[in-house]
Design a protein around this motif. Sequence first.
Motif, PDB file in Angstrom:
ATOM      1  N   ASP A  83       0.782  -1.194   0.211  1.00  0.00           N
ATOM      2  CA  ASP A  83       0.063  -0.269   0.284  1.00  0.00           C
ATOM      3  C   ASP A  83       0.808   0.876  -0.069  1.00  0.00           C
ATOM      4  O   ASP A  83       2.276   1.357   0.093  1.00  0.00           O
ATOM      5  CB  ASP A  83      -1.174  -0.049   0.792  1.00  0.00           C
ATOM      6  N   ARG A 212     -19.273   5.379  -4.095  1.00  0.00           N
ATOM      7  CA  ARG A 212     -18.766   4.700  -2.771  1.00  0.00           C
ATOM      8  C   ARG A 212     -19.526   5.322  -1.687  1.00  0.00           C
ATOM      9  O   ARG A 212     -19.948   6.140  -1.446  1.00  0.00           O
ATOM     10  CB  ARG A 212     -17.705   5.007  -2.664  1.00  0.00           C
ATOM     11  N   ASP A 344     -13.670  -2.277  -4.469  1.00  0.00           N
ATOM     12  CA  ASP A 344     -14.373  -1.106  -4.735  1.00  0.00           C
ATOM     13  C   ASP A 344     -14.606  -1.236  -6.061  1.00  0.00           C
ATOM     14  O   ASP A 344     -15.157  -0.118  -6.867  1.00  0.00           O
ATOM     15  CB  ASP A 344     -14.790   0.419  -4.644  1.00  0.00           C
ATOM     16  N   GLY A 354     -17.230  -0.834   3.347  1.00  0.00           N
ATOM     17  CA  GLY A 354     -16.044  -1.454   4.154  1.00  0.00           C
ATOM     18  C   GLY A 354     -16.406  -3.211   4.392  1.00  0.00           C
ATOM     19  O   GLY A 354     -16.079  -3.987   4.216  1.00  0.00           O
TER      20      GLY A 354
HETATM   21  C1  LIG Z   1     -17.424   8.922   4.179  1.00  0.00           C
HETATM   22  C2  LIG Z   1     -17.440   7.773   3.981  1.00  0.00           C
HETATM   23  C3  LIG Z   1     -18.211   6.848   4.558  1.00  0.00           C
HETATM   24  C4  LIG Z   1     -17.807   5.475   4.903  1.00  0.00           C
HETATM   25  N1  LIG Z   1     -19.406   4.516   5.414  1.00  0.00           N
HETATM   26  C5  LIG Z   1     -19.338   3.373   5.339  1.00  0.00           C
HETATM   27  C6  LIG Z   1     -19.911   2.528   6.213  1.00  0.00           C
HETATM   28  O1  LIG Z   1     -20.991   3.190   6.921  1.00  0.00           O
HETATM   29  N2  LIG Z   1     -19.938   1.674   5.845  1.00  0.00           N
HETATM   30  C7  LIG Z   1     -19.173   0.735   5.268  1.00  0.00           C
HETATM   31  O2  LIG Z   1     -18.960  -0.271   4.797  1.00  0.00           O
HETATM   32  N3  LIG Z   1     -18.556   1.446   4.439  1.00  0.00           N
HETATM   33  C8  LIG Z   1     -18.618   3.139   3.794  1.00  0.00           C
HETATM   34  N4  LIG Z   1     -17.385   3.086   3.352  1.00  0.00           N
HETATM   35  C9  LIG Z   1     -16.768   2.678   1.966  1.00  0.00           C
HETATM   36  C10 LIG Z   1     -15.920   1.898   2.838  1.00  0.00           C
HETATM   37  O3  LIG Z   1     -14.756   2.891   3.614  1.00  0.00           O
HETATM   38  C11 LIG Z   1     -15.362   1.634   1.555  1.00  0.00           C
HETATM   39  O4  LIG Z   1     -15.731   1.002   0.730  1.00  0.00           O
HETATM   40  C12 LIG Z   1     -13.887   0.555   1.517  1.00  0.00           C
HETATM   41  O5  LIG Z   1     -13.000   1.653   2.391  1.00  0.00           O
HETATM   42  C13 LIG Z   1     -13.505   0.179   0.366  1.00  0.00           C
HETATM   43  O6  LIG Z   1     -12.716  -0.971   0.765  1.00  0.00           O
HETATM   44  P1  LIG Z   1     -11.196  -1.439  -0.633  1.00  0.00           P
HETATM   45  O7  LIG Z   1     -10.054  -2.052  -0.247  1.00  0.00           O
HETATM   46  O8  LIG Z   1     -11.423  -1.643  -1.246  1.00  0.00           O
HETATM   47  O9  LIG Z   1     -10.639   0.162  -1.116  1.00  0.00           O
HETATM   48  P2  LIG Z   1     -10.159   0.993  -0.050  1.00  0.00           P
HETATM   49  O10 LIG Z   1     -10.169   0.744   0.878  1.00  0.00           O
HETATM   50  O11 LIG Z   1      -9.758   2.939  -1.063  1.00  0.00           O
HETATM   51  O12 LIG Z   1      -8.561   0.778  -0.124  1.00  0.00           O
HETATM   52  C14 LIG Z   1      -7.056   1.208  -1.287  1.00  0.00           C
HETATM   53  C15 LIG Z   1      -6.343   0.957  -1.353  1.00  0.00           C
HETATM   54  O13 LIG Z   1      -5.390   0.481  -2.364  1.00  0.00           O
HETATM   55  C16 LIG Z   1      -4.146   1.674  -1.755  1.00  0.00           C
HETATM   56  N5  LIG Z   1      -4.020   2.216  -3.204  1.00  0.00           N
HETATM   57  C17 LIG Z   1      -4.585   2.321  -4.516  1.00  0.00           C
HETATM   58  N6  LIG Z   1      -3.929   2.483  -5.044  1.00  0.00           N
HETATM   59  C18 LIG Z   1      -2.287   1.908  -5.031  1.00  0.00           C
HETATM   60  C19 LIG Z   1      -1.374   1.824  -5.612  1.00  0.00           C
HETATM   61  N7  LIG Z   1      -0.543   2.258  -7.331  1.00  0.00           N
HETATM   62  N8  LIG Z   1       0.366   1.966  -4.904  1.00  0.00           N
HETATM   63  C20 LIG Z   1      -0.774   0.992  -3.691  1.00  0.00           C
HETATM   64  N9  LIG Z   1      -1.271   0.619  -2.979  1.00  0.00           N
HETATM   65  C21 LIG Z   1      -2.502   1.370  -3.201  1.00  0.00           C
HETATM   66  C22 LIG Z   1      -5.277   2.880  -1.392  1.00  0.00           C
HETATM   67  O14 LIG Z   1      -3.666   3.285  -0.174  1.00  0.00           O
HETATM   68  C23 LIG Z   1      -5.642   2.577  -0.494  1.00  0.00           C
HETATM   69  O15 LIG Z   1      -4.944   2.004   1.129  1.00  0.00           O
HETATM   70  C24 LIG Z   1     -17.567   4.744   3.419  1.00  0.00           C
HETATM   71  C25 LIG Z   1     -16.359   5.705   3.242  1.00  0.00           C
HETATM   72  C26 LIG Z   1     -16.405   7.105   3.027  1.00  0.00           C
HETATM   73  C27 LIG Z   1     -15.018   7.941   2.444  1.00  0.00           C
END
Ligand SMILES: Cc1cc2nc3c(=O)[nH]c(=O)nc-3n(C[C@H](O)[C@H](O)[C@H](O)COP(=O)(O)OP(=O)(O)OC[C@H]3O[C@@H](n4cnc5c(N)ncnc54)[C@H](O)[C@@H]3O)c2cc1C
Length: 453
Positions: A83, A212, A344, A354
């Motif tokens: 990451d 999202r 996502d 999440g």
């Molecule tokens: C304001 C807000 C409220 C929310 N409320 C809720 C809720 O109530 N309940 C719920 O379940 N979800 C909620 N969510 C949604 C949830 O946070 C996301 O759906 C979830 O984080 C998606 O997970 P992910 O692992 O797919 O992506 P992410 O959490 O975005 O993780 C992706 C990771 O990849 C890394 N990355 C990207 N590109 C690169 C690269 N080139 N090299 C190395 N690393 C990289 C990033 O740094 C990041 O750490 C909310 C989100 C927000 C912003």
Amino acid sequence: MGLSRRDAMKFTGLAAITAAASGYAKGDKAATKSTAKGVILAPAPIPAAKGQRVVIVGAGPSGLTIAKYIKKGNPKVDVVLLDKRSVFMSGFLSNLVATGVLPLEFITHDFLEGARNGNYNFLQATVHDIDRKSKTVFTNEGIVKYDVLVLAPGIDYDYSHWTKGDIELETVLRTKFPAAFIAGSETLTLKSKIENFEGGNFVVTVPGGNYRCLPGPYERSCLIADYFKKNKINGKVIILDENADITIKAAGFHSAFDQMYKDYITYIPSATIDTIDPYKQKITTEFGQVIEFADAALYPRVRGNKLLEIAGVAKDSPSNKAEANIDPFTYQVIGDKNVFCAGDVRPMGFSKSGNTANTEGKIVAANIVKYLGGQELSRKTWSSPLTVCFSAVSANPDLRAISVHAEYAYNDANKAFAFANAGMNEKWDGTEGLDGGKGLKEWGKGLYRDLFN
Ligand SMILES: Cc1cc2nc3c(=O)[nH]c(=O)nc-3n(C[C@H](O)[C@H](O)[C@H](O)COP(=O)(O)OP(=O)(O)OC[C@H]3O[C@@H](n4cnc5c(N)ncnc54)[C@H](O)[C@@H]3O)c2cc1C
């Protein structure tokens, strides 16, 4: 200024020597490709693989879950999680941090703790390129070879609907009025906007597509209105929703708007934005309505992370641009079964949340263990992720929340997934709302425990 060893490697051709030493012949496509991009060709500083190696890009809820549960499924598999961030900050619960209900520490966690407890390698590194032929990931810290690759890098914003390619406008919007739907600096900016707000219109936009966290903008609007009410700020939250109605838990949010925030929230549905003037702080909608604002959190449409395009695994989905081109039942890239995409970036219409990423991650991890053991994956090995989502509607005097929990089922007729076995609790007045508030915090703590312990 002296040249660092890395700079020297990049600029003096030492890279080619290192490439040969690390198993790449001179002129190897992978080596040539990365030299051209100026990334480090030496192996990344992680121990040599001790078995089949799975490299996971992205340590959000998706990547963290997959890393942990592959090791639980088969401790002999070598897992490397990459990451670019140095600390974890969750998007979920970040609306409560931005409005001062929870401290920043609540959503901030330690990647290394997850790696120690999960017995996998974590490396803070930015992935710049991926060569699927030679199964190589190129990072600013060096190269990492894989047997199986998982891409879980989350979303990027798609400002093109608003800016039509005007990068200057996009930069001003990103900097002055960030969406705060990618946690980090944007969350901190939103927090200081709310704390320093002196009155007037505070615009919150809701994009179209499968953005999202569907309830996120409405939850945020309630909490900002709650903050204005509590602190006697003469402000109004104007919600400009590109959709025809609230996209989820509509009854609960509408009743909260009407009963608690009549003087603090104005909800405008079907409000497609035509132009934004970030200097005069003025938005014009498609129907010619002009909204002036004192401050705003402008949430554009979302798209798959650009890394998918770099890896050559992106495809427009029915709702968003450039999402993962995968078999929706196995999560494997079409035409390359050694690459999985999850979280996502998935194109299925699941909630981008999440909790969904976490429950899905366990299924994907189990499937990767099976695949590495020689089993073919198919629709028969699919099972549904679970979406559990609490949304706060007020924090004063007590935290109150509404919630939804649902699985998904595939509809063969329209070739899409839809909610199945869904349950809603949209009552926030009475004990159910208070229980929802307690449930929200406990749900969050449970999810952090599962990701890091
Ligand atoms: C304001 C807000 C409220 C929310 N409320 C809720 C809720 O109530 N309940 C719920 O379940 N979800 C909620 N969510 C949604 C949830 O946070 C996301 O759906 C979830 O984080 C998606 O997970 P992910 O692992 O797919 O992506 P992410 O959490 O975005 O993780 C992706 C990771 O990849 C890394 N990355 C990207 N590109 C690169 C690269 N080139 N090299 C190395 N690393 C990289 C990033 O740094 C990041 O750490 C909310 C989100 C927000 C912003």
